[in-house]
Write an enzyme that holds these catalytic residues in place. Sequence first.
Site, PDB file in Angstrom:
ATOM      1  N   HIS A 127       0.778  -1.191  -0.127  1.00 46.75           N
ATOM      2  CA  HIS A 127      -0.013   0.132  -0.064  1.00 46.75           C
ATOM      3  C   HIS A 127       0.971   1.121   0.008  1.00 46.75           C
ATOM      4  O   HIS A 127       0.807   2.069   0.992  1.00 46.75           O
ATOM      5  CB  HIS A 127      -0.838   0.011   1.274  1.00 46.75           C
ATOM      6  CG  HIS A 127      -2.316   0.897   0.936  1.00 46.75           C
ATOM      7  ND1 HIS A 127      -3.302   0.339   1.063  1.00 46.75           N
ATOM      8  CD2 HIS A 127      -2.434   2.236   0.463  1.00 46.75           C
ATOM      9  CE1 HIS A 127      -4.275   1.372   0.851  1.00 46.75           C
ATOM     10  NE2 HIS A 127      -3.867   2.413   0.702  1.00 46.75           N
ATOM     11  N   GLU A 156       7.765 -27.416  -1.947  1.00 50.50           N
ATOM     12  CA  GLU A 156       7.750 -28.857  -1.833  1.00 50.50           C
ATOM     13  C   GLU A 156       6.417 -29.439  -0.775  1.00 50.50           C
ATOM     14  O   GLU A 156       6.645 -30.088   0.145  1.00 50.50           O
ATOM     15  CB  GLU A 156       8.964 -29.561  -1.125  1.00 50.50           C
ATOM     16  CG  GLU A 156      10.320 -28.998  -1.942  1.00 50.50           C
ATOM     17  CD  GLU A 156      11.376 -29.790  -1.553  1.00 50.50           C
ATOM     18  OE1 GLU A 156      11.411 -30.365  -0.758  1.00 50.50           O
ATOM     19  OE2 GLU A 156      12.616 -29.340  -2.356  1.00 50.50           O
ATOM     20  N   TYR A 282     -15.091   5.145  -4.455  1.00 47.62           N
ATOM     21  CA  TYR A 282     -15.755   6.305  -3.523  1.00 47.62           C
ATOM     22  C   TYR A 282     -16.658   7.408  -4.533  1.00 47.62           C
ATOM     23  O   TYR A 282     -17.727   7.782  -3.768  1.00 47.62           O
ATOM     24  CB  TYR A 282     -14.617   7.245  -3.173  1.00 47.62           C
ATOM     25  CG  TYR A 282     -13.594   6.690  -2.273  1.00 47.62           C
ATOM     26  CD1 TYR A 282     -12.541   5.765  -2.662  1.00 47.62           C
ATOM     27  CD2 TYR A 282     -13.838   6.721  -0.907  1.00 47.62           C
ATOM     28  CE1 TYR A 282     -11.850   5.358  -1.962  1.00 47.62           C
ATOM     29  CE2 TYR A 282     -12.910   6.095  -0.037  1.00 47.62           C
ATOM     30  CZ  TYR A 282     -11.841   5.521  -0.439  1.00 47.62           C
ATOM     31  OH  TYR A 282     -11.181   4.687   0.481  1.00 47.62           O
TER      32      TYR A 282
HETATM   33  C1  GBH Z   1      -7.760   5.367  -1.407  1.00 40.25           C
HETATM   34  O1  GBH Z   1      -7.402   5.971  -2.678  1.00 40.25           O
HETATM   35  C2  GBH Z   1      -6.408   4.877  -0.884  1.00 40.25           C
HETATM   36  O2  GBH Z   1      -6.045   3.474  -1.110  1.00 40.25           O
HETATM   37  C3  GBH Z   1      -6.487   5.074   0.746  1.00 40.25           C
HETATM   38  O3  GBH Z   1      -5.007   5.022   1.177  1.00 40.25           O
HETATM   39  C4  GBH Z   1      -6.744   6.651   1.008  1.00 40.25           C
HETATM   40  O4  GBH Z   1      -6.743   6.941   2.464  1.00 40.25           O
HETATM   41  C5  GBH Z   1      -8.164   6.502   0.636  1.00 40.25           C
HETATM   42  O5  GBH Z   1      -8.523   6.226  -0.665  1.00 40.25           O
HETATM   43  C6  GBH Z   1      -9.111   8.039   0.732  1.00 40.25           C
HETATM   44  O6  GBH Z   1      -8.325   8.936   0.111  1.00 40.25           O
HETATM   45  O7  GBH Z   1      -7.291  14.142  -9.090  1.00 40.25           O
HETATM   46  O8  GBH Z   1      -9.499  14.431  -8.685  1.00 40.25           O
HETATM   47  O9  GBH Z   1      -8.830  12.544 -10.261  1.00 40.25           O
HETATM   48  C7  GBH Z   1      -8.330   6.598  -3.327  1.00 40.25           C
HETATM   49  C8  GBH Z   1      -7.627   6.941  -4.381  1.00 40.25           C
HETATM   50  C9  GBH Z   1      -8.182   9.434  -4.921  1.00 40.25           C
HETATM   51  C10 GBH Z   1      -7.612   8.122  -6.727  1.00 40.25           C
HETATM   52  C11 GBH Z   1      -8.881  10.260  -5.589  1.00 40.25           C
HETATM   53  C12 GBH Z   1      -8.073   8.755  -7.488  1.00 40.25           C
HETATM   54  C13 GBH Z   1      -8.732  11.266  -7.924  1.00 40.25           C
HETATM   55  C14 GBH Z   1      -8.333  12.460  -7.667  1.00 40.25           C
HETATM   56  N1  GBH Z   1      -8.279   7.872  -5.313  1.00 40.25           N
HETATM   57  N2  GBH Z   1      -7.889  10.252  -6.930  1.00 40.25           N
HETATM   58  S1  GBH Z   1      -8.589  13.525  -8.995  1.00 40.25           S
END
Ligand code: GBH
Length: 450
Positions: A127, A156, A282
Site C-alpha cells: 500500500h 515442496e 468512492y
Molecule cells: C484510497 O485511494 C487509498 O487507497 C487510501 O489509502 C486513502 O486513504 C483513501 O483512498 C482515501 O483517499 O485528481 O481529482 O482525479 C483513493 C484514491 C483518490 C484515486 C482520488 C483517485 C482522484 C483524484 N483515489 N483520486 S482526481
Amino acid sequence: ICSAAQINRASFPKGFVFGTASSAYQYEGAVKEDGRGPTVWDKFAHSFGKVLDFSNADVAVDQYHRFDEDIQLMKDMGMDAYRFSIAWSRIFPNGTGEINQAGVDHYNNLINALLAQGIQPYVTLYHWDLPQALEDRYNGWLNPQIIVKHWITFNEPHTFTTQGYDVGLQAPGRCSVFLLPFCRAGNSRTEPYVAAHNPKQRGALGVAFDVIWYEPATNSTDDLIATQRAQDFQLGWFIEPLILGSYPNTMIDRVGDRLPRFTKAESALVKGSLDFVGINHYTTFYARNDTSNIMGILLNDAFSDSGAITLPFKDGLKPTTDRANSIWLYIVPHGIRSLMNYIKEKYGNPPVIITENGMDDANNPFTSQKDALKDEKRIKYHNDYLSNLLASIKEDGSNVKGYFVWSLLDNWEWAAGFTSRFGLYFVDYNDKLKRYPKDSVQWFKTFLAS
Ligand code: GBH
C-alpha cells in the site's frame, strides 16, 4: 416521515463479508521501531511542502502499539474482517536481503489477535510504502527487476505432507502406528492426503483497483466513446492484462510505442491470475471528449493520453451533488451499482470485493468533538452506497462478495495529512490519540447485528 426500506446484513447473501480497511503507513506510526527501514513515504512526508498540514506519519494513529484495542472496536461493531497492509520495510528494512524477525512477529501477533476475535485478516502486500533503499539503489518501480513475477506459495508440498504426516521424519512428526515410537501416532493412510489437499484451497489473490465511475457528460457519441476511453485508461489499464491478457486496444492505439508490450509468455502468465477483483470506489465523475486536445497540450501525460476530460460535475463548474471533504469525493451512490454492472458485463461477472468505500469530513479545529461525532452524512453515504450495491447483487446479478469501509479510524490521509477524517471512529489528535465512536459506529452495529 416514511423512510426507505431498511437494509441490513440479512439483506445481503449469506457469507457476504463486512469489514473495515486501513494501510500500514496511514495507521501504524512507530516508524523507527523494531528495525523498520525508511520508505519513500517517510522521505516524501518529511520533505517541506509535500503535506498540506506539514504533518508526517511518524506516529500516525499508533496502531502498531494499539492493535488489541482497535480489534476490540471492530469486534464491538460486529465486523467480520479487517483489511490492513504489511509494511515491506518492517519485513525487509532494506527492501531485500535479511529478514527482520521483529517485523514478522508483529504481523503474526496482529493476525493471531484478529483470529482470536473471529475477525478474518485481508492482507494487502503493498500500500505504497516502498522501502527507500529500493528507490535509491534501483529506481524503485521504474526498474523492471522490482516486479515479482513468480510467487511460490508452498515449498515442496510433497515433502512436508509425506515427511510430516506419513513417515514422521519432519514436523509435526505424525506417522503410521507401525513406526512408533519414533514419531507421534497419526493416520498415515489418510493424513498425507488431507494435508496435501488443504493448501490448494487456501488463499484467494486479488488486486484492489481504484475506480471512479465515469459517466458521459452529454449524450453525444464523442462523449460516450471518450467515457469508455477514460475507463480503459483507469481500470482497463490494470485489470485487462490480468483478465484478458493485454492492455485495452484504446491504450495500444493512443499510447503507441510508449506502452510496453506483453510477451506471449508474460501474457499467458498474468491472464486469469485474479481470484477476485478488489474495487476501491468512492465517487463518480463525468467524461467528455477532449475535442481541442486541451489536456494534451497542457499536460501531455498519461492522463491526457486518454483524450477525455473527467470532472466531478456535468456542466461547467457547477457541482450537481453533495461533496465530502476531499475535493474529489462527490457523493453519487448510484455509481457503485453502474460500476458493478459494468464489471459484470465487460469482464464476465468475476467475484468482486469492495476493498474500500467511505467518505471524509474536514478536521475542523473549530468543530467541537461532540459535533464531529454526529456524522449523519457518513451514515447516509454508507446506507445509500450499500443499497445500490445490494441492488446490483439482487436485481442485476453481480457477484459481489464483500464490503470494506474506509476506514476504521480517522488516520493520516497522505498528502492531506491529518486534515481529513475518514474514520468510523474519531481520533483525538490533541489527547493521546484516544478513539471515540462516531454515530456511524452505532449504525453499523445495528446493521450488522441483524
Ligand atoms: C484510497 O485511494 C487509498 O487507497 C487510501 O489509502 C486513502 O486513504 C483513501 O483512498 C482515501 O483517499 O485528481 O481529482 O482525479 C483513493 C484514491 C483518490 C484515486 C482520488 C483517485 C482522484 C483524484 N483515489 N483520486 S482526481
